[in-house]
Design a protein around this motif. Sequence first.
Motif: not given
Length: 381
Positions: A31, A35, A61-62, A65, A68-69
Motif C-alpha cells: 500500500s 500511495l 487514496k482513502t 491510506r 497502510e494504517s
Amino acid sequence: MDLDFVCVHAGRAAAELTRRDVARALLAVPSGVALVALPDLRRALMAAGNPLSPPFWESAKTTLRAIESGAATVGDVQRWLESTGTEPLLLTRSFFVWPEEDERGPISEEMFHAMVAYLEERVAAGEIDPDALAQGDEQAREAYEELQERWLNSPMPDGRVPGMAVSDEQDEELFAAWDEEEAFALSELRRILADLPDPERPVGDLHAACVRLREVLSGPGYPGNVLRACAGYDGAPLPDDDEELWLTVTAGIAGPISDLPDDDDTPERFSDLEGELSHEDAVLASLCAIHHADWLAVVAALARRGPGVLASPERIARFIAESEDIDVQMDEPDDLEAAETLFSSVTPLWACLGIVDKTEVLTPLGRWGLPRALERAWSED
C-alpha cells in the motif's frame, strides 16, 4: 509501480484500462508503494486520454491510506474493489460465492470473465454509475447488486445459467476430491487388514443383534429413523439375510445414504434460522462430518486391539490423535473435543448393532464386522 506496470497487470493498453484494472494493480503492490505512485499514475492516465474520475482517485487514496494504517478490513477493500463498477460481487444476495482466483475451474474462470465483460458493457451504456458507487451511494449499490444477481440467474445464449454452471463445476470438483480421498482410505484399510488375522464370524451374536435391529428399524423415532436413513431403507422391505442387513446398516453409519423423512420440513421450520436442529438431524450431521481418515484410524485401532478394548468417544478421539495410519495433527484440546463430540453420535448407534456393549467395549461381533462394513461403505458407488 507505474502505468506500464498497470497495463501489463491488466493485459490492456492505457487507453482501455478500467477503474477495476487500476484498482487491482494498486492492490497488487504494498500500500505504501501504491500511495507514492498514485499521483504520477493519475497524470500518466490523463496524458493517455483515460483520466478516469476524481471520485475514483479519491476513493483509491482513502482506501490505500486505510490499508497502510491497518484500519481497513478485508471487507472494506473488497467493497472498494466492487465499487469500481466492473468487479463481480464476492457474495451475492442469494449467497452465491465466486471461488478464489487460484481455485477457479475452467467454467468458473469463463463465467467470471463473462460477467466482467458484461459489467463493462453496462458501465459504457450508463446503467452502472461507478462514481456513485465510489461515493457510497446506497441506491447505486442496490442496483449494482440486482444487476449481477439477474445476470447470474439468466440463461446465456448457449442455455447455460452462469450461477448454476459455476456451482455444478464446484460440486463436481468436490465429488472428485471426495472419491479420491475415499479410494485412498479404502486402499489403506485393505493394506492394514491384510496384516491382521481374519476373525471368525460370530453367527449367534450376529443373529441376536439382527433380531434387535429389526425391532429398532420397525419402530418410530430415534434411533430407528436414523439407522434407516443411514442404510437407505426408505420404506423398502428389509433383507432377510442377517449379514446383509447388519453390514448395510453398519456401513451406512460411516456413509449415510439418505436423509431423514421430510415430514417435518415445513416452511415455518426452515424460516426459523435460529432454531436448533432436532436430535436426529444433529446425529446425521455429525456422521456426515467425520472424515475418511478418522474412520480409518478408529477402525484400524479397534481391529488391531480386538474385542474387549474400550471404544468410548473419549478413547476413540485418542485413537485418532495417536494413529500412525493417518497424517493428522490433534495437538489442541479443542481437536480432541471435536472428535469426541462427533463420535458421541456414533457409539449409541453401534450399541444398537451390538458393535459395543453397554459399557462401550468392543464386542467380537464389532471386531468381525466393523472392518467389513467400512470396506463396503467405501466400495459402493
